[in-house]
Scaffold this active site. Structure first.
Site, short mmCIF file in Angstrom:
data_model
loop_
_atom_site.label_atom_id
_atom_site.label_comp_id
_atom_site.label_asym_id
_atom_site.label_seq_id
_atom_site.Cartn_x
_atom_site.Cartn_y
_atom_site.Cartn_z
CB CYS A 170 -1.00 -0.05 1.15
SG CYS A 170 -2.48 0.89 0.77
CG HIS A 229 -3.69 -3.66 3.01
ND1 HIS A 229 -2.82 -3.17 3.94
CD2 HIS A 229 -4.30 -2.58 2.46
CE1 HIS A 229 -2.88 -1.85 3.96
NE2 HIS A 229 -3.77 -1.47 3.07
CD GLU A 285 -1.33 -6.28 5.06
OE1 GLU A 285 -1.07 -6.56 3.88
OE2 GLU A 285 -1.55 -5.11 5.45
N1 GLN Z 1 -2.06 6.73 2.77
C1 GLN Z 1 -2.13 5.97 1.55
C2 GLN Z 1 -3.48 6.10 0.88
O1 GLN Z 1 -4.46 6.45 1.51
C3 GLN Z 1 -1.80 4.51 1.80
C4 GLN Z 1 -2.78 3.80 2.69
C5 GLN Z 1 -2.25 2.50 3.24
O2 GLN Z 1 -1.06 2.25 3.27
N2 GLN Z 1 -3.14 1.66 3.75
O3 GLN Z 1 -3.61 5.85 -0.28
#
Ligand code: GLN
Length: 541
Positions: free
Chosen positions: A384, A510, A512
């Site tokens: 992410c 994600h 995970e």
């Molecule tokens: N802050 C970033 C976004 O909102 C990444 C979010 C995250 O890592 N879950 O796109």
């Protein structure tokens, strides 16, 4: 009348006793005996969901396929049971009140005064029974957050009392998880706090059926009998839960103590044959007998708190076992690294993972870490925000756009290589408005991810607002950053790789959240394998 049986898990004496692990372990044993089980968490706080909470408050925010932002205990439920959860599995006081107040505004209470009893308690009871009435489960385990006696838990406890009454004998039971402290000066284990917390529960009209006692020392039979007598539970219903070296030992420990059999007997359900735990125990054997070890740096800004990256740490345990390798995760605070100390900080590592995150704090350290990994052929995994950092680093140091950034960190950058999607630009409410839940991704052939995933179309869970800016895609690709996964409907970039690098992968989603004991996530398995290969190469030199 539904035939679903209900188990309620309450906590006494202290918080952080591990109700989620006990609930998940019992569920695992019941599942291994052939029952269809799910677990639900009721959280007594007023936030509608934990999506707006800082990880320092309650740890990681977990995300389900249907896009619910939930308590991290749902992660344990999925990792243990290998069955997906949903919004129905996590309810907060905020959500309960929101729904009751919306009904009041629609006039659904027909002029009645709306009160905690019966309106809030009825709403809680309905939320518990939604899972039972779905017909998908034989047993629903509901974990009540907080500790008995807390002001905010009262409506939940009253709902449990009413449900026990509604359901009748043998259709529900209450497991009370409590602490038996050890006083080293006296050399004794103490039962009094437990007696008091069972009494507190009784003041609300609930008699605990089973006591699960957290302890650092073995409970003697004499002490168990004393607890049974003074807490008014059956003799065999006092279960010891001694500190374990891994949470994955707890199901077997609970089995030895007979938690599953006493539960089934009290619910009038067949005990049947021994639970089928072959896959689980094979995992444990591999986890406990690694043939090698790797050091992986976890670079984030909440690293001082274990719970902030819970699912990532657990995914490493699953992937380590799959590779028969011990993964030593070294937490590195991204605010403490910069160009002057990066090689010193990362020199003993076999791979790095840059963690998800929000906001500006610590991002420059993350970008520096990406550069180091890219230039030194150190396996890199960006999740992410970690993927977004990899794109920014490439734009800055390879394309030469010195101020390239995400518009989350810098509104005025001349090269917003990561920016807001059009539909996010008008969002004003922060809660529940990110790109959330499961989305499709199409994998490109001849890539690291195409060998890792068996399928061309995958589904992974998301939680972010910002995206790879398609405007820079051609340039980035020509310069060597390949796009190897995109959303087939929207074209949004989901995966980037560096083909010139041994293992450099960034994913906007994600992975995970989907790693379980029975199904370690293939990306984590592949990443740990790459770290192992790197470690062998460096030690061979
Ligand atoms: N802050 C970033 C976004 O909102 C990444 C979010 C995250 O890592 N879950 O796109």
């Amino acid at each position: 009348m539904s035939t679903t049986k209900y188990i309620f898990v309450t906590g006494g004496v202290s918080s952080s006793l591990g109700k989620g692990i006990i609930a998940a372990s019992l569920a695992k044993l019941l599942q291994a005996r052939g029952y269809r089980v799910t677990i639900q968490k009721l959280d007594p706080y007023i936030n509608v969901d934990p999506g707006t909470l800082n990880p320092y408050e309650h740890g990681e925010c977990y995300v389900t396929d249907d896009g619910a932002e939930t308590d991290l205990d749902l992660g344990h439920y999925e990792r243990f049971l290998n069955v997906p959860t949903s919004q129905a599995n996590n309810v907060t006081t905020g959500r309960i009140y929101q729904s009751v107040i919306e009904k009041e505004r629609r006039g659904e209470f027909l002029g009645k005064t709306v009160q905690v009893v019966p309106h809030i308690t009825n709403e809680i009871k309905e939320r518990v029974q939604i899972l039972g009435n779905s017909g998908d489960f034989d047993i629903v385990i509901t974990e009540i957050g907080g500790t008995v006696g807390d002001i905010e838990s009262l409506p939940y406890i009253e709902s449990v009392r009413q449900m026990k009454w509604d359901l009748g004998a043998n259709n529900s039971l209450v497991i009370h998880l409590t602490l038996i402290p050890y006083l080293s000066a006296a050399g004794e284990l103490k039962t009094k706090p437990t007696q008091h917390s069972v009494k507190t529960l009784m003041e609300s009209g609930i008699q605990a059926d089973i006591l699960v006692c957290r302890t650092e020392h073995e409970l003697s039979q004499e002490l168990k009998d004393k607890l049974a007598l003074f807490c008014n539970v059956e003799k065999g219903a006092v279960i010891q839960s001694i500190d374990a070296s891994t949470i994955y030992d707890v199901p077997n420990m609970m089995r030895e103590e007979g938690l599953d059999t006493i539960t089934l007997k009290k619910l009038n359900l067949e005990v049947g044959e021994a639970p089928k735990l072959e896959v689980w125990n094979q995992f444990l054997t591999r986890h406990k007998n690694p043939k090698a070890s790797v050091n992986i740096g976890l670079i984030g800004k909440y690293v001082e708190l274990q719970d902030s990256y819970k699912s990532i740490l657990e995914a490493f345990i699953h992937a380590g076992a799959a590779n028969e390798v011990k993964v030593n995760v070294e937490p590195i605070h991204s605010e403490h690294i910069d160009a002057s100390n990066i090689s010193e900080e990362l020199k003993n590592l076999d791979a790095i993972l840059v963690a998800p995150g929000f906001g500006e704090r610590g991002v420059e350290g993350k970008i520096e870490a990406v550069r180091y990994a890219r230039e030194n052929n150190l396996p890199y995994f960006g999740i992410c925000l970690g993927m977004q950092m990899a794109v920014i680093e490439y734009a800055r140091n390879v394309l030469g756009y010195a101020d390239a950034n995400s518009s989350e960190m810098s509104k005025n950058t001349s090269h917003p290589v990561i920016n807001l999607m059009e539909e996010q630009k008008h969002v004003t409410n922060m809660g529940g408005t990110m790109r959330l839940g499961s989305w499709e991704c199409k994998i490109e052939p001849n890539s690291i991810v195409s060998t890792i995933y068996a399928n061309e179309i995958i589904n992974e869970r998301h939680r972010h607002r910002y995206e790879y800016n398609d405007h820079y895609r051609d340039e980035l690709e020509k310069a060597g950053m390949r796009t190897t996964g995109t959303n087939p409907k929207t074209g949004l970039v989901e995966i980037i790789e560096l083909p010139e690098h041994p293992w450099f992968v960034g994913v906007q989603y994600h992975p995970e959240y989907k790693s379980t004991v029975a199904n370690p996530h293939p990306l984590f398995v592949g990443f740990v394998k790459a770290a192992h290969k790197y470690s062998k190469q460096t030690t061979d030199k």
